[in-house]
Design a protein around this motif. Structure first.
Motif, mmCIF file in Angstrom:
data_model
loop_
_atom_site.group_PDB
_atom_site.id
_atom_site.type_symbol
_atom_site.label_atom_id
_atom_site.label_comp_id
_atom_site.label_asym_id
_atom_site.label_seq_id
_atom_site.Cartn_x
_atom_site.Cartn_y
_atom_site.Cartn_z
ATOM 1 N N GLN A 160 -3.367 7.014 -2.993
ATOM 2 C CA GLN A 160 -3.372 5.817 -2.161
ATOM 3 C C GLN A 160 -3.811 4.636 -3.019
ATOM 4 O O GLN A 160 -4.884 4.656 -3.620
ATOM 5 N N THR A 201 0.868 5.369 0.106
ATOM 6 C CA THR A 201 0.072 6.543 0.442
ATOM 7 C C THR A 201 0.962 7.777 0.339
ATOM 8 O O THR A 201 2.050 7.803 0.929
ATOM 9 N N GLU A 205 0.843 -1.204 0.000
ATOM 10 C CA GLU A 205 0.000 0.000 0.000
ATOM 11 C C GLU A 205 0.875 1.250 0.000
ATOM 12 O O GLU A 205 1.699 1.439 0.887
ATOM 13 N N TYR A 230 1.059 12.041 0.682
ATOM 14 C CA TYR A 230 0.420 13.269 1.147
ATOM 15 C C TYR A 230 1.225 14.488 0.700
ATOM 16 O O TYR A 230 2.461 14.441 0.659
ATOM 17 N N LEU A 237 -4.318 14.222 1.268
ATOM 18 C CA LEU A 237 -4.097 12.941 0.623
ATOM 19 C C LEU A 237 -4.108 13.125 -0.889
ATOM 20 O O LEU A 237 -5.064 13.646 -1.456
#
Length: 279
Positions: free
Chosen positions: A224, A214, A212, A216, A221
């Motif tokens: 993802q 992710t 995963e 930012y 965000l």
């Protein structure tokens, strides 16, 4: 024996700035070997200049002289220096953070402040905005040509007191690593993160495994998704994302035959955080 002179700047090639620097160097010694690292550093981006030196310097022979000019403080009180790396390379540059990655990952043996009394082109004292030509190219060429020694550059400074830029420390847990997006593989739009290979391997990823990812931008965000970890881009279909280890042994994130940065409008810097976690 004459050494090679390698130039880096944010000047670009649309005007005569680089040609003027080369002309100064050849004026010192017309038999010098001059090469270019890049002149497409993002204007004023000292961190990027520091990273490109880290990416490149170790592959050149001992004694190679690098001149790096990304100098938004030109004409100010910032120092002009020559650093001697632990591996025996010389880097002529402003003391403005450009030596950050070299010091952290390669090591600096000694550093000297350029004495402009003896290491500046004659009759340029009234010019305050082109030290790349009048001080750095001139000093670098004299050093590469063997006209001056490292000791002739000027007084020695403390390596510990040079200007350094912040470098993101990786956060490691049992199943995740978190760092920043330091820089892009510019032409292809791949993300080069601050996460070192050994740090990434601490979560025991397997080739072909989905992890995963992710991303930012500060607290917003941006991305993802689950992304395959592979050895090279061909491990995924064209247009698919991939996690890989790049040429400087950091975690990279790319799209096979596409630009990850353009696809998701992702930039670089400490405000761009990336976490990779076991799915």
């Amino acid at each position: 024996m004459k050494k090679t002179l390698v130039l880096q700047s944010d000047f670009g090639l649309v005007d005569g700035a680089i040609s003027a620097m080369e002309g100064v160097a050849f004026g010192v010694d017309e038999t010098l070997r001059i090469r270019n690292l890049t002149h497409d550093i993002t204007p004023y981006n000292i961190f990027e200049a520091s990273y490109r030196l880290f990416q490149t310097v170790e592959y050149w022979s001992e004694g190679t002289v690098f001149v790096s000019v990304v100098d938004p403080g030109v004409g100010s009180s910032r120092k002009s220096v020559v650093a001697l790396t632990n591996a025996g390379h010389y880097i002529v540059t402003p003391d403005n953070g450009t030596l950050t990655h070299i010091k952290k990952y390669m090591g600096i043996k000694a550093i000297r402040e350029i004495s402009e009394v003896s290491n500046r082109r004659a009759n340029t004292e009234a010019s305050y905005t082109f030290h790349g030509r009048d001080v750095y190219a001139f000093t670098g060429a004299r050093l590469a040509a063997g006209i001056i020694t490292f000791e002739d550059v000027g007084p020695e400074l403390s390596v510990e007191r040079i200007v350094e830029l912040p470098v993101t420390a990786t956060e490691v847990t049992s199943d995740s690593v978190k760092g920043s997006i330091d820089i892009l593989d510019v032409r292809f739009g791949s993300l080069w993160t601050s996460i070192e290979r050994e740090e990434f391997l601490s979560i025991n990823p397997a080739y072909g495994e989905r992890l995963e990812v992710t991303i930012y931008n500060n607290d917003m965000l941006v991305y993802q998704n689950q992304v395959i970890y592979g050895k090279s881009f061909a491990d995924v279909r064209i247009g698919s994302p991939i996690i890989y280890i790049n040429s400087v042994y950091r975690v990279g994130i790319a799209i096979n035959q596409g630009s990850f940065s353009k696809a998701y409008n992702i930039g670089v810097g400490a405000q761009w955080s990336v976490e990779i976690k076991k799915a």
